[in-house]
Scaffold this active site. Structure first.
Site, PDB file in Angstrom:
ATOM      1  N   LYS A 184     -17.990 -59.936  24.351  1.00 48.55           N
ATOM      2  CA  LYS A 184     -17.298 -59.431  25.543  1.00 48.55           C
ATOM      3  C   LYS A 184     -17.990 -58.176  26.069  1.00 48.55           C
ATOM      4  O   LYS A 184     -18.074 -57.961  27.290  1.00 48.55           O
ATOM      5  CB  LYS A 184     -15.839 -59.140  25.216  1.00 48.55           C
ATOM      6  N   GLU A 199     -21.782 -57.857  33.803  1.00 47.76           N
ATOM      7  CA  GLU A 199     -20.915 -57.656  34.976  1.00 47.76           C
ATOM      8  C   GLU A 199     -21.320 -56.394  35.735  1.00 47.76           C
ATOM      9  O   GLU A 199     -21.396 -56.399  36.974  1.00 47.76           O
ATOM     10  CB  GLU A 199     -19.466 -57.569  34.521  1.00 47.76           C
TER      11      GLU A 199
END
Length: 354
Positions: free
Chosen positions: A188, A195
């Site tokens: 993550k 991102e």
């Protein structure tokens, strides 16, 4: 299945409602009892304390912790004193994978299992499903597979990769056991580092488009300002909302982030409600730290992180120091901010003169 959700903010509430809609039993707890009451009205079993959470669950218990990062450790510590051997604590927030290793060892002393789950999907996850990146013991992951399958988006949400055949793997449903303790949050973390880079790439490209009409703006000419050499090359008035809408169809740069950006620009072409201060919640820093420790170059991701620091005003003193140096060695005086700085889109998303 039965599970408890501790922390009923935007993400915790969305996870809870998605589980309830599929028929799972959810014991809901939050320090804000109004949030508990709201979820109880949706069918959750309300709990007034962590002790009551444990009392309302049937062993072996599963407790999903979805609280702000500053309270994760204390919440897990409190749960460790209440839960029993064979129970499992799940941290679904954005934690440092190194903290997961410590927590798992501490809980193992009481024979309590621990899963770290990187949870992506944001406020849209309740409807779209949540992408789950899971770390911890395989037998515990298998026991809770029905929970993960419910929360995940499902295989129908994306076309199957060209060379995949046979029975789908869980990753195609939107959840994956990534490895032992810490693996979920490590994956993550990298997801969020990427991102950062994607967001910065879209933003920087649009900033150049927004400034492409600078040739129509009167130029300041002085020894302190490098003039625009060829104003005639930059007389474009781009509709940024239309451009992002265009790119969503048939280009090689589509993504859900681009979808969201196109939506934001359609709603507010100037983005005037934003000051441009971009927060970083930790994952970008940890990604940079991991890349340094491993000796893996990540110039794009690290530059995106640094740009966030600059947006927060942390580059201001460095700018002042450079201005001071220019004055010291060359007698250069800092120019005041200009009202006609390029880059401000008009109501149609294009650059305009003052």
């Amino acid at each position: 299945m039965q599970i408890a959700m501790v922390g009923l903010g935007r993400m915790g509430a969305g996870l809870t409602r998605r589980l309830l809609a599929a028929g799972h039993q959810v014991v809901a707890y939050d320090v804000n009892q109004d949030a508990v009451a709201t979820l109880a009205a949706n069918g959750a079993t309300p709990a007034a304390s962590l002790q009551q959470v444990a009392e309302l669950l049937t062993a072996p218990r599963a407790v999903w912790v979805m609280v702000p990062a500053a309270y994760t450790d204390s919440t897990i510590t409190d749960l460790s004193a209440i839960l029993q051997p064979g129970d499992v604590v799940i941290d679904g927030g954005n934690s440092d994978w190194r903290d997961d290793i410590i927590r798992a060892e501490q809980l193992a002393d009481r024979s309590i299992d621990y899963l770290d789950i990187g949870t992506s999907g944001g406020v849209w996850g309740e409807a779209r499903g949540f992408c789950l990146m899971i770390g911890g013991p395989a037998n515990v992951v298998e026991r809770l597979a029905a929970i993960f399958s419910t929360l995940a988006p499902g295989i129908a949400t994306a076309p199957r990769s060209q060379h995949r055949t046979g029975a789908p793997i869980t990753a195609e449903d939107g959840w994956l056991h990534c490895g032992p303790t810490g693996a979920g949050h490590f994956v993550k973390m990298i997801h969020n580092g990427i991102e950062y880079g994607l967001m910065a790439a879209y933003a920087e490209g649009l900033a150049v488009l927004a400034a492409a009409g600078s040739g129509d703006i009167d130029q300041h000419h002085s020894a302190e300002t490098a003039p625009l050499a060829h104003p005639e090359h930059f007389r474009y008035s781009f509709d940024l909302a239309a451009v992002t809408e265009l790119w969503r169809r048939g280009s090689v740069v589509p993504s859900w982030l681009l979808d969201l950006l196109a939506n934001a620009l359609a709603e507010s072409p100037n983005l005037t409600e934003f000051a441009g201060r971009v927060s970083d919640s930790g994952e970008g820093r940890w990604t940079a730290e991991a890349s340094i420790a491993l000796g893996v170059p990540t110039p794009v991701l690290t530059a995106a992180l640094q740009s966030r620091f600059a947006s927060q005003g942390n580059a201001l003193f460095a700018g002042k120091a450079q201005s001071a140096l220019r004055k010291q060695f060359g007698g250069h005086f800092e120019l005041p901010p200009s009202d006609d700085s390029p880059g401000e889109p008009s109501s149609t998303g294009a650059s305009s003169p003052p």
